[in-house]
Design a protein around this motif. Structure first.
Motif, PDB file in Angstrom:
ATOM      1  N   VAL A  88       0.897  -1.043  -0.072  1.00 28.31           N
ATOM      2  CA  VAL A  88      -0.098  -0.107   0.079  1.00 28.31           C
ATOM      3  C   VAL A  88       0.988   1.122  -0.063  1.00 28.31           C
ATOM      4  O   VAL A  88       1.745   1.230   0.886  1.00 28.31           O
ATOM      5  N   GLU A  89       0.488   2.187  -0.914  1.00 27.39           N
ATOM      6  CA  GLU A  89       1.345   3.339  -1.081  1.00 27.39           C
ATOM      7  C   GLU A  89       1.291   4.125   0.307  1.00 27.39           C
ATOM      8  O   GLU A  89       0.177   4.580   0.608  1.00 27.39           O
ATOM      9  N   GLY A  90       2.188   4.706   0.890  1.00 27.53           N
ATOM     10  CA  GLY A  90       2.524   5.325   2.030  1.00 27.53           C
ATOM     11  C   GLY A  90       2.246   4.466   3.444  1.00 27.53           C
ATOM     12  O   GLY A  90       2.449   5.188   4.394  1.00 27.53           O
ATOM     13  N   ALA A  91       2.194   3.268   3.132  1.00 19.92           N
ATOM     14  CA  ALA A  91       2.199   2.334   4.378  1.00 19.92           C
ATOM     15  C   ALA A  91       3.500   2.393   5.264  1.00 19.92           C
ATOM     16  O   ALA A  91       3.251   2.148   6.537  1.00 19.92           O
ATOM     17  N   SER A  92       4.462   2.520   4.683  1.00 21.95           N
ATOM     18  CA  SER A  92       5.872   2.300   5.197  1.00 21.95           C
ATOM     19  C   SER A  92       6.039   3.651   6.180  1.00 21.95           C
ATOM     20  O   SER A  92       6.721   3.336   7.225  1.00 21.95           O
TER      21      SER A  92
ATOM     22  N   ILE B 166     -10.628  -8.023   6.346  1.00 22.82           N
ATOM     23  CA  ILE B 166      -9.824  -6.773   7.127  1.00 22.82           C
ATOM     24  C   ILE B 166      -9.100  -5.905   6.373  1.00 22.82           C
ATOM     25  O   ILE B 166      -8.863  -4.782   6.249  1.00 22.82           O
ATOM     26  N   ILE B 167      -7.967  -6.873   5.910  1.00 18.49           N
ATOM     27  CA  ILE B 167      -6.826  -6.193   5.417  1.00 18.49           C
ATOM     28  C   ILE B 167      -7.020  -5.659   4.111  1.00 18.49           C
ATOM     29  O   ILE B 167      -5.904  -4.715   3.783  1.00 18.49           O
ATOM     30  N   ASN B 168      -7.913  -6.035   3.315  1.00 20.56           N
ATOM     31  CA  ASN B 168      -8.192  -5.681   1.967  1.00 20.56           C
ATOM     32  C   ASN B 168      -9.198  -4.572   1.964  1.00 20.56           C
ATOM     33  O   ASN B 168      -9.382  -3.922   1.157  1.00 20.56           O
ATOM     34  N   ASP B 169      -9.640  -3.921   3.001  1.00 21.88           N
ATOM     35  CA  ASP B 169     -10.433  -2.855   3.325  1.00 21.88           C
ATOM     36  C   ASP B 169      -9.701  -1.411   2.957  1.00 21.88           C
ATOM     37  O   ASP B 169      -8.578  -1.108   3.925  1.00 21.88           O
TER      38      ASP B 169
ATOM     39  N   LEU C  38      -9.679   0.950   5.877  1.00 26.44           N
ATOM     40  CA  LEU C  38      -8.930   0.565   7.085  1.00 26.44           C
ATOM     41  C   LEU C  38      -7.460   1.131   6.739  1.00 26.44           C
ATOM     42  O   LEU C  38      -6.824   1.666   7.606  1.00 26.44           O
ATOM     43  N   GLN C  39      -6.994   0.828   5.744  1.00 27.58           N
ATOM     44  CA  GLN C  39      -5.771   0.809   5.270  1.00 27.58           C
ATOM     45  C   GLN C  39      -5.253   2.367   5.139  1.00 27.58           C
ATOM     46  O   GLN C  39      -4.330   2.791   5.726  1.00 27.58           O
ATOM     47  N   THR C  40      -6.454   3.144   4.609  1.00 26.27           N
ATOM     48  CA  THR C  40      -6.202   4.636   4.771  1.00 26.27           C
ATOM     49  C   THR C  40      -6.157   5.275   6.224  1.00 26.27           C
ATOM     50  O   THR C  40      -5.438   6.252   6.380  1.00 26.27           O
ATOM     51  N   ALA C  41      -6.915   4.690   6.858  1.00 27.45           N
ATOM     52  CA  ALA C  41      -7.258   5.151   8.474  1.00 27.45           C
ATOM     53  C   ALA C  41      -5.959   4.999   8.996  1.00 27.45           C
ATOM     54  O   ALA C  41      -5.699   5.738   9.666  1.00 27.45           O
TER      55      ALA C  41
END
Length: 197
Positions: A36-40, A180-183, A186-189
């Motif tokens: 996911v972009e920005g996850a790091s 859960i993880i593909n939402d 949630l990823q953005t939050a």
């Protein structure tokens, strides 16, 4: 002689139906995930919370040929902890940094149970799982909350035993973690909560 063998076999099956089965229900990962972009830039810790109000002590129950409940089937592993560890592992696969000092993801397991459906010649093990997931930002404020549900089926079974319940429950767990993880929300939050630090 043949009649005696059938009688012994039926008595053995009856004894099994009255014996508690203890099964481990591990997480089996699904397909590979894309980062996911920005996850790091977002650090996260995941914890599992017991939220089941029914069937906390078991994950299924054996049934006889008439559909009557017999002995319990219990999980030997901590289900909320196992699911939380799976979510954490998959968030890491998505590129999130795992560790303290960032957001907290709470996975409250509200249901994790398999029910056997008895048919004429065979039956099905039908499992369902649900959880409430909350993201708490580094500032201690709730950034996200959502309820997730998933299921799993092991079809055409002959016996309502722990091994068949286990297969259905493994599928339900995998599907719940995937939901859960593909939402994307949630990823953005998680990323937004980190930025609001």
């Amino acid at each position: 002689m043949r009649l005696l063998a059938i009688l012994v076999a039926s008595l053995g099956l009856s004894a099994c139906a009255l014996t508690v089965d203890s099964i481990d229900v591990p997480y089996q990962a699904g397909a590979n995930l894309s980062v996911v972009e920005g996850a790091s830039d977002a650090k996260v810790q995941v914890s599992g919370i017991e939220g089941r109000t029914v069937y906390k002590d078991r994950v299924s129950v054996k049934k006889n040929g008439y559909g009557m409940e017999m002995a319990d089937i219990v999980a030997s592993n901590d289900i909320p902890k196992t699911i939380a560890s799976a979510v954490e592992k998959e968030l890491s696969s998505l590129g999130y940094a795992i560790g303290p000092g960032g957001s907290k993801v709470e996975v409250q397991v509200t249901r994790f149970y398999n029910d056997f459906k008895i048919g004429m010649f065979s039956g099905d093990a039908i499992a369902d799982a649900s959880a409430i997931v909350k993201v708490i930002g580094p500032d201690g404020k709730n950034a996200f909350i959502k309820h997730y549900e998933a299921g799993g089926i092991e079809e055409n079974i002959q016996l309502t035993m722990g091994s068949n319940a286990r297969q259905a429950l493994i599928k339900a767990m995998r599907n719940l973690v995937a939901a859960i993880i593909n939402d994307k929300d949630l990823q953005t939050a998680i990323i937004v909560a980190q930025a609001a630090k």
